[in-house]
Design an enzyme around this catalytic site. Structure first.
Site, PDB file in Angstrom:
ATOM      1  N   ASP A  77     -45.827  25.263  71.872  1.00 39.45           N
ATOM      2  CA  ASP A  77     -46.436  25.957  73.002  1.00 39.45           C
ATOM      3  C   ASP A  77     -47.632  25.191  73.544  1.00 39.45           C
ATOM      4  O   ASP A  77     -48.143  24.260  72.912  1.00 39.45           O
ATOM      5  CB  ASP A  77     -46.859  27.367  72.607  1.00 39.45           C
ATOM      6  CG  ASP A  77     -47.919  27.379  71.498  1.00 39.45           C
ATOM      7  OD1 ASP A  77     -47.792  26.582  70.551  1.00 39.45           O
ATOM      8  OD2 ASP A  77     -48.874  28.175  71.583  1.00 39.45           O
ATOM      9  N   GLU A 144     -48.860  28.658  68.574  1.00 41.58           N
ATOM     10  CA  GLU A 144     -50.039  28.208  67.840  1.00 41.58           C
ATOM     11  C   GLU A 144     -51.320  28.584  68.566  1.00 41.58           C
ATOM     12  O   GLU A 144     -52.321  28.953  67.951  1.00 41.58           O
ATOM     13  CB  GLU A 144     -49.963  26.684  67.640  1.00 41.58           C
ATOM     14  CG  GLU A 144     -51.053  26.112  66.737  1.00 41.58           C
ATOM     15  CD  GLU A 144     -52.301  25.665  67.484  1.00 41.58           C
ATOM     16  OE1 GLU A 144     -53.299  25.325  66.825  1.00 41.58           O
ATOM     17  OE2 GLU A 144     -52.284  25.657  68.731  1.00 41.58           O
TER      18      GLU A 144
END
Length: 486
Positions: A77, A144
């Protein structure tokens, strides 16, 4: 330099493909599908766990079967931030990159090199046919940036390697061996709106152009926080004049970024409006002087605004007093000399947004010492609860403690010395890495983190220093070649 000249080409080709795939935190479905299909199409053992993490396994090259297994890990991400006047949809549009000297950057948005470049390095290794290595597990975690929920949701046994190299660091030449734990503290003021005092004049004060940055790794750089600056002016104005009301306050977007811009709307007695404008100009000059090194592009503006109902006075005052008082920035420096004066504990007020009935505040606390992380969160909670808000802290994520006598650190350091003729810096980082969570589930795992140089991450100014990608690539390949036998 043009994009066709970027080296190593195999890495930058993968990065270009990744940046065509929308991958906001918590919305990584397209990236998960891409990785799954990519691994399977290359005939590699590919699995997706119930959280959405992806693992792709590659067998050892000829003669390397007896080496210990290495896990290469990055997160899929990206932080999604853009300039206020840029038209861009992070759930649909591809990142538009361009070369600026020796830097790769994006057109008005975050670049996604955090941690797309780590993913690209992994895919380039998986695709290679001429790299010498033992068994490899390439792991791509999701979400994350907004809480490490991918790593949090990973069950023991998903990874089976002996060593883990996290590719989510931002300073080439620095080897990270520990990281801070973190938690978020939220606060909420609830109120009823009411009419502004008779004869009020409404003013909108806005601030933009701050550097911002990562609320962990950049917290020691003394950069301006838009929330603290805007609240400071309102505090001074309310102290100086009677009859000042607050209608709106908006600043900050992300829990892990130093807020770069924002605005407020206040109502002041009509006969004081020019005084307040003059005060704003003086205040702007003073703040610009305070941050003349770190934030050179500040833009202050004040204009008239439409009349509206205001926040009830007691709540508005308590809110502004609390934001003025609350800790922000560095709270303590590490006492461990091996960590070289690194920030131990910090707090960052990340976002504040008012609505018709509430003011919602989000802040983030970090520390390498978990008891002090608890204390920092309690300090922030206490400040807002004393002011009448409801305040809570999240469970957060743990710190990653430095491993004594790490064999992987030894290999990585010696490899760097051999390749570049100098010793790397071995240190901790005041930011959250997924290694902290991995260390809980895989207590025997030997880990390090390194990567190419990035600057201004979590902001639209994010940039990747191109020459360091080749250096990290060469370093990583040499480390893989020198992994010891089982």
């Amino acid at each position: 330099m043009n994009k066709n000249d970027l080296k190593p080409a195999v890495v930058f080709q993968q990065f270009a493909k990744i940046n065509e795939i929308p991958r906001p935190s918590k919305h990584e479905e397209k990236m998960i599908d891409y990785l799954k299909n990519w691994g399977e199409s290359h005939g590699l053992d590919t699995k997706v766990d119930e959280t959405g993490n992806v693992i792709i396994r590659k067998p050892a090259t000829k003669g390397m079967d007896n080496r210990k297994t290495v896990i290469l890990q990055s997160h899929m991400d990206m932080v999604c931030d853009k300039l206020v006047d840029v038209d861009f949809d992070f759930e649909k549009d591809a990142i538009r990159t361009y070369i600026d000297g020796e830097w790769l950057t994006a057109d008005g948005t975050t670049l996604g090199a955090d941690d797309g470049i780590g993913c690209a390095i992994e895919l380039a290794i998986l695709e290679s046919h001429d790299i010498e290595h033992g068994p490899i597990e390439c792991v791509f975690t999701r979400d994350e940036e907004t809480g490490l929920s991918g790593a949090e949701g990973m069950k023991a046994g998903f990874m089976t390697g002996d060593y883990l190299i996290n590719l989510d660091s931002e300073d080439e030449g620095e080897i990270f061996v520990s990281c801070a734990g973190g938690r978020n503290t939220s606060a909420k003021f609830t109120f009823t709106r009411e009419e502004a005092p008779q004869g009020s004049f409404f003013l909108k004060g806005s601030l933009k152009g701050l550097v911002g940055g990562h609320s962990g790794d950049d917290i020691n750089k003394k950069r301006a926080n838009a929330i603290k600056i805007l609240a400071r002016f309102i505090f001074q104005t309310m102290k100086r004049y009677d009859g000042v009301s607050l209608a709106q306050f908006h600043s900050g977007k992300l829990h892990n970024a130093i807020p770069r811009d924002g605005y407020f709307i206040i109502a002041v007695p009509n006969d004081l409006k020019e005084n307040v404008r003059a005060d704003w100009n003086v205040f702007a000059a003073e703040v610009e002087d305070e941050f003349h090194v770190t934030d050179t592009q500040m833009q202050f503006a004040m204009e008239s605004a439409e009349a509206e109902k205001v926040i009830e006075p007691k709540v508005a005052k308590n809110f502004i007093w609390a934001v003025q008082a609350v800790d922000n920035g560095i709270y303590a420096i590490c006492q461990d000399e091996a960590l070289g004066g690194m920030v131990e504990t910090s707090s960052n007020i990340a976002s504040i947004h008012s609505s018709d009935t509430t003011i919602d505040i989000l802040s983030s606390q970090r520390s390498n010492v978990m008891s002090n992380l608890d204390n920092m969160c309690a300090t922030i909670q206490a400040a807002f609860e004393l002011a009448g808000a409801e305040a809570t802290s999240s469970d957060g994520y743990p710190a990653w403690k430095m491993k004594a006598n790490s064999k992987l650190t030894e290999i990585v350091v010696e490899s760097y010395k051999k390749l570049f003729g100098k010793a790397p810096v071995v240190r901790g980082i005041h930011a959250g890495l997924e290694c902290g969570l991995f260390s809980e589930r895989y207590p025997n795992l030997d880990m390090v983190s390194f990567g190419p140089t990035l600057r201004f991450v979590h902001t639209p100014d994010e940039r990747l220093y191109i020459p360091t990608v080749q250096m990290v690539w060469d370093h990583l390949l040499d480390v893989l070649k020198n992994i010891p036998q089982k």
